[in-house]
Design a protein around this motif. Structure first.
Motif, short mmCIF file in Angstrom:
data_model
loop_
_atom_site.label_atom_id
_atom_site.label_comp_id
_atom_site.label_asym_id
_atom_site.label_seq_id
_atom_site.Cartn_x
_atom_site.Cartn_y
_atom_site.Cartn_z
N THR A 115 13.85 9.16 4.32
CA THR A 115 14.64 9.07 5.55
C THR A 115 13.91 8.23 6.60
N ILE A 132 5.01 15.29 2.49
CA ILE A 132 4.43 14.91 3.78
C ILE A 132 4.96 15.78 4.90
N ARG A 133 6.17 16.27 4.75
CA ARG A 133 6.68 17.17 5.77
C ARG A 133 5.83 18.44 5.81
N GLY A 145 10.83 12.23 -4.30
CA GLY A 145 10.92 13.66 -4.03
C GLY A 145 11.08 14.00 -2.55
N ASN A 169 5.23 3.52 12.68
CA ASN A 169 4.71 4.87 12.44
C ASN A 169 4.61 5.21 10.96
N PHE A 170 4.89 4.26 10.12
CA PHE A 170 4.89 4.55 8.68
C PHE A 170 3.58 4.09 8.05
N VAL A 171 2.85 5.02 7.50
CA VAL A 171 1.57 4.71 6.88
C VAL A 171 1.81 4.23 5.45
#
Ligand code: ADP
Ligand code: MG
Length: 441
Positions: free
Chosen positions: A152, A306-307, A146, A113-115
């Motif tokens: 995480t 990104i959050r 940042g 799931n990590f781009v």
């Protein structure tokens, strides 16, 4: 009770996140052991379950002095939409708390799931190597960068991958605060032996946000010994922090020097392409149909976190659902218009920014708006221009004007320069983040 928690969240969250996720939450029932909250949409509930339940429950415990369960409900009339129906049948999204109990890993935080993009590919590659050959290549692995940039996520992806390859591996994920709490509890309950056995017997130790070790001397000492034991036994250690360890104030030198034994990889903010790719993946995962133009519009609105980017997507989604319309460029613009309004509500003006920046760098406002070109003034001036562009709705010419009548190209140049500097200069990143915090008061 909810007011206290609400206030706590308000303090700790970026205003946009707070506005998106928390301000619309209504407490509807409180019994001795349960608090029921009403959330505006299933997406909110999904987000809460993934990101906020743990923290809210802990706060409830702190404020009430005992365990209070959190129940999240969504009003019925908003869940008859077919898109939502889909969301509800997706077992992934409805499984409630996605933390596996033993490892504390979030199921969503996998390498799959990590781009991968320009800002994170080195960190991703290092993380993957550490997962493939734990303890052999980069030990410890330090991931820094940042807020909301995927530290995480990447760290937990290592945990999942190690477990996938070796289901018997003992993987432990903790935040540095959890480590500190565990340690302090173990002293109070005279269970230090148990604590040590637990932490020193793992195959992979993931410690998140080690900047919060600052100021905790006894905990640092304990962690130093844990580290040594694991390192000696060639067990993989992965750490994250918001800046390089040597920049963390009050982190013991001997820890800093240990951390330097391994590899430090930083994650920088994603470029537009990566942001679009991340949004596209999210949209697919949630079964949403959104055209490319709309995705790039959303990706263009939020560029540092990104959050927050995910928050913007949910906002667009919730807006369409509540108004019973499709997601189009138009509806996305309408949904996100609120974001800027929120920033403006905080009453940030260019002159306020100039004032705060001047104070931060111990300069006069007249120097910030003046024409003197010495370096100690030019950089703060560029920072103030950058922040004016980022945090207010003012046009480039207007910003130029307020900085002593400078041309709008000067503002563009300043904005680009500071944006670029942040990509490779962690000191600049922390200055900007300090200033943003100050400005948001
Ligand atoms: P950090 O720990 O650096 O503050 P997180 O790892 O919590 O950031 O990431 C914030 C959110 O953004 C998470 O939901 C995470 O899944 C998502 N995210 C971050 N980077 C990526 C990426 N490269 N691809 C997909 N999702 C990402
Ligand atoms: Mg994190």
């Amino acid at each position: 009770l909810w007011d206290k928690i609400d206030a706590e969240f308000k303090k700790t969250f970026e205003p946009v996140s707070y506005e998106t996720w928390i301000s619309q939450v209504k407490p509807i029932k409180l019994t001795a052991d349960k608090l029921t909250l009403q959330l505006p949409s299933p997406f909110h509930r999904n987000y809460w379950e993934r990101n906020l339940v743990k923290e809210a429950t802990a706060l409830l415990r702190d404020y009430s002095g005992h365990e209070i369960e959190l129940e999240l409900v969504v009003p019925n009339e908003q869940i008859d939409d077919t898109d939502i129906a889909k969301t509800f049948t997706d077992p992934d999204l409805t499984s409630g708390l996605v933390y596996a109990h033993d490892t504390h890993l979030n199921d969503k935080y996998t390498f799959d799931n990590f781009v991968i993009g320009a800002g994170n590919y080195l960190a991703q590659a290092a993380a993957l190597s550490a997962a493939e050959e734990p303890g052999q290549v980069y030990n410890p692995l330090n991931l820094y960068g940042g807020v909301g940039l995927g530290k995480t996520h990447l760290m937990q992806a290592i945990g999942h991958e190690v477990l996938r390859r070796n289901p018997d591996a003992k993987v432990k994920y903790v935040t540095s605060e959890e480590f500190a709490n565990d340690f302090i509890n173990s002293i109070q309950t005279r269970r230090q032996e148990e604590f040590r056995r637990e932490y020193r017997s793992v195959d992979l130790l993931l410690v998140d946000d080690i900047q919060f070790f600052a100021d905790k001397e006894a905990t640092q000492q304990e962690f130093f010994h844990t580290f040594n034991k694991l390192y000696e036994n060639k067990k993989q250690i992965v750490l994250t922090s918001d800046r390089i360890p040597s920049d963390i104030p009050k982190l013991e030198d001997r820890l800093v020097s240990r951390f330097k034994w391994g590899l430090s990889a930083d994650i920088t903010p994603p470029d537009l392409e990566t942001r679009i790719a991340i949004l596209r993946n999210k949209a697919i995962a949630e079964g949403l149909e959104i055209d490319n133009q709309t995705l790039s519009y959303i990706a263009g609105q939020i560029d540092t976190n990104i959050r927050e980017l995910e928050g913007a997507l949910v906002r667009v989604q919730a807006y369409a659902t509540i108004n019973k319309i499709d997601i189009t460029l138009e509806s996305a613009i309408a949904a996100l218009k609120g974001l800027k309004d929120i920033a403006n509500q905080h009453g940030l003006s260019i002159s306020k920014i100039q004032e705060v920046v001047a104070q931060y760098f111990r300069l006069q406002v007249s120097e910030i708006t003046g024409r003197k070109r010495t370096k100690n003034i030019v950089v703060p001036r560029q920072i103030a221009m950058y922040l004016s562009r980022e945090l207010t709705d003012n046009s480039l010419p207007k910003i130029g004007k307020e900085f002593g009548g400078k041309d709008h190209t000067t503002v563009i140049h300043a904005h680009e320069k500071i944006a670029k500097d942040q990509e490779h200069d962690s000191e600049m990143r922390s200055k900007i983040s300090d200033l943003k915090k100050l400005l948001r008061g």
